[in-house]
Design a protein around this motif. Structure first.
Motif, PDB file in Angstrom:
ATOM      1  N   MET A 136       0.826  -1.194   0.000  1.00 43.56           N
ATOM      2  CA  MET A 136       0.000   0.000   0.000  1.00 43.56           C
ATOM      3  C   MET A 136       0.871   1.259   0.000  1.00 43.56           C
ATOM      4  SD  MET A 136      -3.306   1.132   1.368  1.00 43.56           S
ATOM      5  CE  MET A 136      -3.807   2.709   1.949  1.00 43.56           C
ATOM      6  N   ILE A 137       1.929   1.264   0.806  1.00 46.45           N
ATOM      7  CA  ILE A 137       2.808   2.424   0.888  1.00 46.45           C
ATOM      8  C   ILE A 137       3.541   2.626  -0.438  1.00 46.45           C
ATOM      9  CG2 ILE A 137       4.871   3.333   2.054  1.00 46.45           C
ATOM     10  CD1 ILE A 137       2.384   3.490   3.742  1.00 46.45           C
ATOM     11  N   SER A 138       3.801   1.550  -1.159  1.00 45.24           N
ATOM     12  CA  SER A 138       4.570   1.622  -2.392  1.00 45.24           C
ATOM     13  C   SER A 138       3.905   2.545  -3.416  1.00 45.24           C
ATOM     14  CB  SER A 138       4.730   0.219  -2.965  1.00 45.24           C
ATOM     15  OG  SER A 138       5.305   0.287  -4.238  1.00 45.24           O
ATOM     16  N   TRP A 139       2.614   2.403  -3.632  1.00 41.55           N
ATOM     17  CA  TRP A 139       1.971   3.241  -4.635  1.00 41.55           C
ATOM     18  C   TRP A 139       1.811   4.681  -4.148  1.00 41.55           C
ATOM     19  CZ3 TRP A 139      -2.658   5.820  -4.212  1.00 41.55           C
ATOM     20  CH2 TRP A 139      -3.485   5.455  -3.146  1.00 41.55           C
ATOM     21  N   ILE A 140       1.676   4.893  -2.847  1.00 43.77           N
ATOM     22  CA  ILE A 140       1.610   6.262  -2.312  1.00 43.77           C
ATOM     23  C   ILE A 140       2.972   6.936  -2.471  1.00 43.77           C
ATOM     24  CG2 ILE A 140       1.269   7.647  -0.233  1.00 43.77           C
ATOM     25  CD1 ILE A 140      -0.744   5.551   0.696  1.00 43.77           C
ATOM     26  N   ASP A 141       4.046   6.181  -2.218  1.00 43.17           N
ATOM     27  CA  ASP A 141       5.392   6.712  -2.400  1.00 43.17           C
ATOM     28  C   ASP A 141       5.637   7.052  -3.864  1.00 43.17           C
ATOM     29  OD1 ASP A 141       8.026   7.391  -1.431  1.00 43.17           O
ATOM     30  OD2 ASP A 141       8.721   5.576  -2.455  1.00 43.17           O
ATOM     31  N   THR A 142       5.206   6.191  -4.758  1.00 46.79           N
ATOM     32  CA  THR A 142       5.362   6.440  -6.186  1.00 46.79           C
ATOM     33  C   THR A 142       4.590   7.684  -6.599  1.00 46.79           C
ATOM     34  OG1 THR A 142       5.620   4.073  -6.600  1.00 46.79           O
ATOM     35  CG2 THR A 142       5.047   5.451  -8.485  1.00 46.79           C
ATOM     36  N   LEU A 143       3.393   7.844  -6.098  1.00 44.26           N
ATOM     37  CA  LEU A 143       2.571   9.020  -6.386  1.00 44.26           C
ATOM     38  C   LEU A 143       3.256  10.290  -5.864  1.00 44.26           C
ATOM     39  CD1 LEU A 143      -0.166  10.072  -7.484  1.00 44.26           C
ATOM     40  CD2 LEU A 143      -1.044   9.787  -5.165  1.00 44.26           C
ATOM     41  N   LEU A 144       3.781  10.234  -4.645  1.00 42.97           N
ATOM     42  CA  LEU A 144       4.457  11.384  -4.048  1.00 42.97           C
ATOM     43  C   LEU A 144       5.701  11.767  -4.847  1.00 42.97           C
ATOM     44  CD1 LEU A 144       4.449  13.329  -1.617  1.00 42.97           C
ATOM     45  CD2 LEU A 144       5.861  11.662  -0.421  1.00 42.97           C
ATOM     46  N   GLN A 145       6.486  10.777  -5.251  1.00 43.84           N
ATOM     47  CA  GLN A 145       7.682  11.057  -6.050  1.00 43.84           C
ATOM     48  C   GLN A 145       7.302  11.621  -7.418  1.00 43.84           C
ATOM     49  OE1 GLN A 145      10.510  11.049  -4.508  1.00 43.84           O
ATOM     50  NE2 GLN A 145       9.561  10.098  -2.733  1.00 43.84           N
ATOM     51  N   GLY A 146       6.213  11.143  -7.975  1.00 42.69           N
ATOM     52  CA  GLY A 146       5.728  11.667  -9.251  1.00 42.69           C
ATOM     53  C   GLY A 146       5.294  13.118  -9.137  1.00 42.69           C
ATOM     54  N   ILE A 147       4.669  13.471  -8.036  1.00 38.55           N
ATOM     55  CA  ILE A 147       4.267  14.860  -7.814  1.00 38.55           C
ATOM     56  C   ILE A 147       5.495  15.747  -7.669  1.00 38.55           C
ATOM     57  CG2 ILE A 147       3.147  16.395  -6.138  1.00 38.55           C
ATOM     58  CD1 ILE A 147       1.094  14.129  -5.693  1.00 38.55           C
ATOM     59  N   MET A 148       6.511  15.268  -6.961  1.00 38.64           N
ATOM     60  CA  MET A 148       7.744  16.045  -6.805  1.00 38.64           C
ATOM     61  C   MET A 148       8.430  16.249  -8.162  1.00 38.64           C
ATOM     62  SD  MET A 148       8.003  16.826  -3.621  1.00 38.64           S
ATOM     63  CE  MET A 148       6.264  16.736  -3.291  1.00 38.64           C
ATOM     64  N   LEU A 149       8.481  15.207  -8.983  1.00 39.67           N
ATOM     65  CA  LEU A 149       9.064  15.324 -10.321  1.00 39.67           C
ATOM     66  C   LEU A 149       8.223  16.261 -11.184  1.00 39.67           C
ATOM     67  CD1 LEU A 149      11.266  14.398 -12.271  1.00 39.67           C
ATOM     68  CD2 LEU A 149       9.786  12.478 -12.887  1.00 39.67           C
ATOM     69  N   GLY A 150       6.914  16.251 -10.969  1.00 40.54           N
ATOM     70  CA  GLY A 150       6.035  17.174 -11.677  1.00 40.54           C
ATOM     71  C   GLY A 150       6.380  18.625 -11.392  1.00 40.54           C
ATOM     72  N   GLY A 151       6.903  18.916 -10.197  1.00 36.60           N
ATOM     73  CA  GLY A 151       7.343  20.271  -9.890  1.00 36.60           C
ATOM     74  C   GLY A 151       8.482  20.711 -10.790  1.00 36.60           C
ATOM     75  N   LEU A 152       9.421  19.814 -11.048  1.00 31.39           N
ATOM     76  CA  LEU A 152      10.529  20.124 -11.956  1.00 31.39           C
ATOM     77  C   LEU A 152      10.009  20.355 -13.370  1.00 31.39           C
ATOM     78  CD1 LEU A 152      13.616  20.340 -12.405  1.00 31.39           C
ATOM     79  CD2 LEU A 152      13.582  17.886 -12.870  1.00 31.39           C
ATOM     80  N   TYR A 153       9.116  19.473 -13.818  1.00 26.79           N
ATOM     81  CA  TYR A 153       8.531  19.640 -15.146  1.00 26.79           C
ATOM     82  C   TYR A 153       7.727  20.932 -15.229  1.00 26.79           C
ATOM     83  CZ  TYR A 153       9.791  14.781 -16.163  1.00 26.79           C
ATOM     84  OH  TYR A 153      10.472  13.620 -16.379  1.00 26.79           O
ATOM     85  N   ALA A 154       7.077  21.312 -14.137  1.00 29.00           N
ATOM     86  CA  ALA A 154       6.307  22.559 -14.119  1.00 29.00           C
ATOM     87  C   ALA A 154       7.219  23.766 -14.300  1.00 29.00           C
ATOM     88  CB  ALA A 154       5.517  22.674 -12.821  1.00 29.00           C
ATOM     89  N   LEU A 155       8.406  23.735 -13.689  1.00 25.40           N
ATOM     90  CA  LEU A 155       9.350  24.834 -13.875  1.00 25.40           C
ATOM     91  C   LEU A 155       9.754  24.960 -15.344  1.00 25.40           C
ATOM     92  CD1 LEU A 155      11.729  24.539 -10.801  1.00 25.40           C
ATOM     93  CD2 LEU A 155      10.134  26.377 -11.306  1.00 25.40           C
TER      94      LEU A 155
END
Length: 185
Positions: A1-20
């Motif tokens: 369960m934690i694995s997919w939440i961690d993946t989602l969180l890391q994806g959101i953080m990477l999305g910040g870089l893409y947003a810049l």
């Protein structure tokens, strides 16, 4: 369960870089009407310039990336101003194709120059552990400090751009903002 939440969180953080990156691109196309296909190449050129600067001076501590940034930002501004003034202004018009072709050519030149100077080997700048530091969240989730800083910076810049282009209080006195708003509409 934690694995997919961690993946989602890391994806959101990477999305910040893409947003810049996307905010820079949208500023170029949305306001200045230039299709800049060399946008990513300029980012990589800046990163390799920082690496070269730090290698030349032989200083590699945690504070040196900030020093390199302070030294390179005025250079990047001058380079960007010169490029806009002497190259890209000649491509402005109703047709986006000339700016697309010119920036595509610039992209190819930057890629080839960087490959010749630095080869294709990956490089890293010493950040004093900033790239590996992390914050432990509840439930065993971990988020990196650097991705979190990038994400927060993306949010701040997004709100700043929104404020700048919507209703800046000094727009009447600040001529460049009037010009930008005119171009936008």
């Amino acid at each position: 369960m934690i694995s997919w939440i961690d993946t989602l969180l890391q994806g959101i953080m990477l999305g910040g870089l893409y947003a810049l990156f996307a905010m820079g691109q949208s500023l170029m196309f949305g306001v200045m009407r230039i299709t800049n296909t060399a946008h990513g190449d300029f980012i990589i050129f800046g990163a390799f310039s920082a690496f070269a600067l730090l290698s030349i001076f032989g200083v590699n501590t945690a504070s040196t990336p900030w020093l390199a940034m302070l030294l390179l930002l005025p250079c990047a501004f001058a380079f960007g101003y010169g490029l806009q003034r002497f190259v890209l202004n000649g491509t402005l018009g109703k047709d986006p194709l000339p700016s697309l072709v010119v920036t595509f050519g610039i992209s190819i030149v930057i890629q080839n120059v960087l490959t010749e100077m630095f080869t294709s080997d990956p490089r890293a700048i010493e950040t004093g552990g900033l790239s590996t530091e992390s914050i432990q969240l509840a439930g065993g989730l971990v988020v990196g400090v650097l991705p979190l800083m990038i994400f927060v910076m993306a949010i701040i810049i997004a709100f700043g751009m929104q404020w700048l282009f919507d209703k800046p209080p000094s727009a009447v006195r600040f001529a460049p903002l009037r010009t930008i708003k005119t171009l936008r509409n």
